[in-house]
Design an enzyme around this catalytic site. Structure first.
Site, PDB file in Angstrom:
ATOM      1  N   TYR A   1       0.861  -1.190   0.000  1.00 47.34           N
ATOM      2  CA  TYR A   1       0.000   0.000   0.000  1.00 47.34           C
ATOM      3  C   TYR A   1       0.888   1.227   0.000  1.00 47.34           C
ATOM      4  O   TYR A   1       1.848   1.308   0.767  1.00 47.34           O
ATOM      5  CB  TYR A   1      -0.904  -0.002   1.239  1.00 47.34           C
ATOM      6  CG  TYR A   1      -1.772   1.236   1.380  1.00 47.34           C
ATOM      7  CD1 TYR A   1      -2.833   1.468   0.498  1.00 47.34           C
ATOM      8  CD2 TYR A   1      -1.538   2.178   2.385  1.00 47.34           C
ATOM      9  CE1 TYR A   1      -3.637   2.598   0.628  1.00 47.34           C
ATOM     10  CE2 TYR A   1      -2.340   3.304   2.522  1.00 47.34           C
ATOM     11  CZ  TYR A   1      -3.386   3.507   1.638  1.00 47.34           C
ATOM     12  OH  TYR A   1      -4.191   4.629   1.759  1.00 47.34           O
TER      13      TYR A   1
ATOM     14  N   ASP B   1       9.396   3.189  -0.409  1.00 53.56           N
ATOM     15  CA  ASP B   1       8.316   3.809   0.364  1.00 53.56           C
ATOM     16  C   ASP B   1       8.503   3.401   1.822  1.00 53.56           C
ATOM     17  O   ASP B   1       8.102   2.319   2.249  1.00 53.56           O
ATOM     18  CB  ASP B   1       6.949   3.367  -0.168  1.00 53.56           C
ATOM     19  CG  ASP B   1       5.798   3.993   0.628  1.00 53.56           C
ATOM     20  OD1 ASP B   1       6.091   4.737   1.599  1.00 53.56           O
ATOM     21  OD2 ASP B   1       4.631   3.745   0.280  1.00 53.56           O
TER      22      ASP B   1
ATOM     23  N   LYS C   1       4.431   8.920   8.975  1.00 55.50           N
ATOM     24  CA  LYS C   1       4.198   8.254  10.265  1.00 55.50           C
ATOM     25  C   LYS C   1       5.195   8.709  11.352  1.00 55.50           C
ATOM     26  O   LYS C   1       5.003   9.760  11.930  1.00 55.50           O
ATOM     27  CB  LYS C   1       4.147   6.739  10.066  1.00 55.50           C
ATOM     28  CG  LYS C   1       2.967   6.379   9.120  1.00 55.50           C
ATOM     29  CD  LYS C   1       2.536   4.952   9.105  1.00 55.50           C
ATOM     30  CE  LYS C   1       1.204   4.805   8.381  1.00 55.50           C
ATOM     31  NZ  LYS C   1       1.246   4.184   7.072  1.00 55.50           N
TER      32      LYS C   1
END
Ligand SMILES: *Cc1c(COP(=O)(O)O)cnc(C)c1O
Length: 423
Positions: A142, A237, A265
């Site tokens: 994702y 990523d 995050k």
């Protein structure tokens, strides 16, 4: 009705599904989502006053636990000076300097507000830099919800993607090629057939959005070599893995220098902050220097930057990752011991402060293998743990997270609870 039930009923009136991000709705495990009132260290309290040991940590950012004093103090101090200027501030420079110092693959970095923005912008930059359109991603990874990334594998040999969401034009999905994770022959075949059209590979270097799946050394090497040989870029990523699996992120563990990296995050410490960066010649293509456009009203927001700086400064303290990794290993070693002792298909693994737990005989290496785990058994386990005061991610397809505020006694308690439930 419980307070959580009352709130969930009320939420559904003016918020689609009652949530502002889909997994929160407990759709996969069933039941009522918990509405949180407060968090402190490793614990959260819901609207009914029940306390949980939290292994979600806001899906990764809260590596220092909830309401860490140094982070809260930095946020309060920044907020008192004004919430946003839409103009440069010195703290942004400090954060950019720190990120480039901690991650040698970053010559330059741009701050944005979400991981989705970071990956979307990195892909635009990769396409602008290479002058190519095709993007390679892997099944089960994702990368946020930008159109070109909401794509799943199609049928057929050379997997042109199909949209995985309504509203994504087929024309956009056509430029995204989806391959199985860890499948080196498939990757080699794709580059042999279309290498000159590929702008970039984007990958979760430790996949954490299909539960946790580790990349094999061969797969890591192949991605780096094939992109280099074909004039394509490698985008790591690290929105989830960045400063979560290691002080030098997954790229440090892999000993790989990606061309571009996305972060999010942990670098926001719980505030909306993310970043993308990489090679100097590539970053020079960004506006206002170059032709690739990207912008944000709240980019580099001073309150978010303050939270990020305070978090990274804690992480840099000596022994931080040794402590975090050993606590996380205590949990996963414990899970594995329980699986063996009870003779059930139940196993686990961790990388730094991130873990995966599976109702399966063996650790999975791909999305297809993750899909073979026993989902019904996970859902029953999830609810039993929740009742016993342990908050796991409400889906069998998510990684878990430990913070430095989790004490060995908290983890031991979680393991005892696990044994009682699975026995
Ligand atoms: C969470 C995540 C994103 C998206 O970040 P948001 O801040 O939710 O937009 C992108 N990539 C990875 C690997 C992620 O884990």
């Amino acid at each position: 009705m419980t307070q959580n039930e009352i709130l969930f009923a009320r939420a559904q009136r003016h918020i689609p599904g009652g949530v502002n991000s889909p997994v929160r709705a407990f759709g996969s495990v069933g039941g009522t989502p918990r509405f949180f009132v407060r968090g402190e260290g490793p614990y959260v309290w819901d609207a009914d006053g029940k306390r949980y040991t939290d292994y979600v940590g806001s899906w990764g950012p809260l590596i220092l636990g909830h309401a860490h004093p140094a982070v809260i103090e930095a946020v309060e101090r920044a907020a008192r000076n004004g919430l946003s200027f839409g103009a440069p501030t010195e703290a942004e420079i400090d954060l950019a300097d720190l990120l480039c110092e901690m991650l040698p693959s970053l010559a330059q970095v741009r701050l944005v507000s979400s991981g989705t923005e970071a990956t979307m912008s990195a892909i635009r930059l990769a396409r602008g830099f290479t002058g190519r359109n095709k993007l390679v991603k892997f099944e089960g990874c994702y990368h946020g919800h930008a159109d070109s990334l909401l794509v799943k594998a199609g049928s057929g040999l050379l997997t042109f993607g199909n949209p995985s969401s309504a509203g994504v034009p087929a024309a956009v999905a056509n430029d995204t090629l989806v391959l199985p994770y860890n499948d080196v022959p498939a990757l080699k075949a794709l580059f042999a057939a279309s290498g000159s059209e590929i702008a970039a590979i984007i990958v979760e270097p430790v996949a954490g959005n299909m539960n946790l799946v580790q990349a094999s050394p061969e797969f890591i090497r192949a991605m780096r070599q094939l992109t280099q040989q074909n004039g394509a870029l490698l985008i790591y990523d690290e929105v989830m893995t960045g400063f979560r699996v290691d002080l030098h992120c997954a790229q440090g563990l892999h000993n790989i220098t990606p061309d571009l990296t996305t972060l999010g995050k942990v670098i926001g410490g719980g505030m909306p902050l993310a970043a993308f960066g990489g090679r100097a010649d590539i970053m020079a293509k960004m506006a206002p220097l170059g032709p690739v456009y990207q912008a944000g009203t709240l980019s580099g927001n001073p309150v978010a930057v303050a939270a990020g700086l305070a978090t990274l400064n804690e992480i840099r303290k000596s022994g931080f990752f040794e402590d975090l990794s050993s606590k996380t290993r205590q949990l996963t070693d414990g899970f594995n011991a329980i699986g063996q002792e009870l003779g059930i298909p139940f196993c686990a693994q961790s990388v730094g402060g991130m873990f995966g737990v599976y109702f399966a005989e063996q650790l999975p290496h791909s999305y297809a293998e993750v899909m073979q785990c026993d989902r019904a058994r996970f859902n029953a386990f999830f609810h039993a743990m929740l009742d016993a005061g342990v908050y796991l991610a409400p889906s069998a397809f998510e990684a878990g997270f430990v913070s430095t505020t989790h004490q060995k006694s908290d983890i031991q308690q979680t393991l005892t609870t696990t044994t009682n439930i699975l026995r």
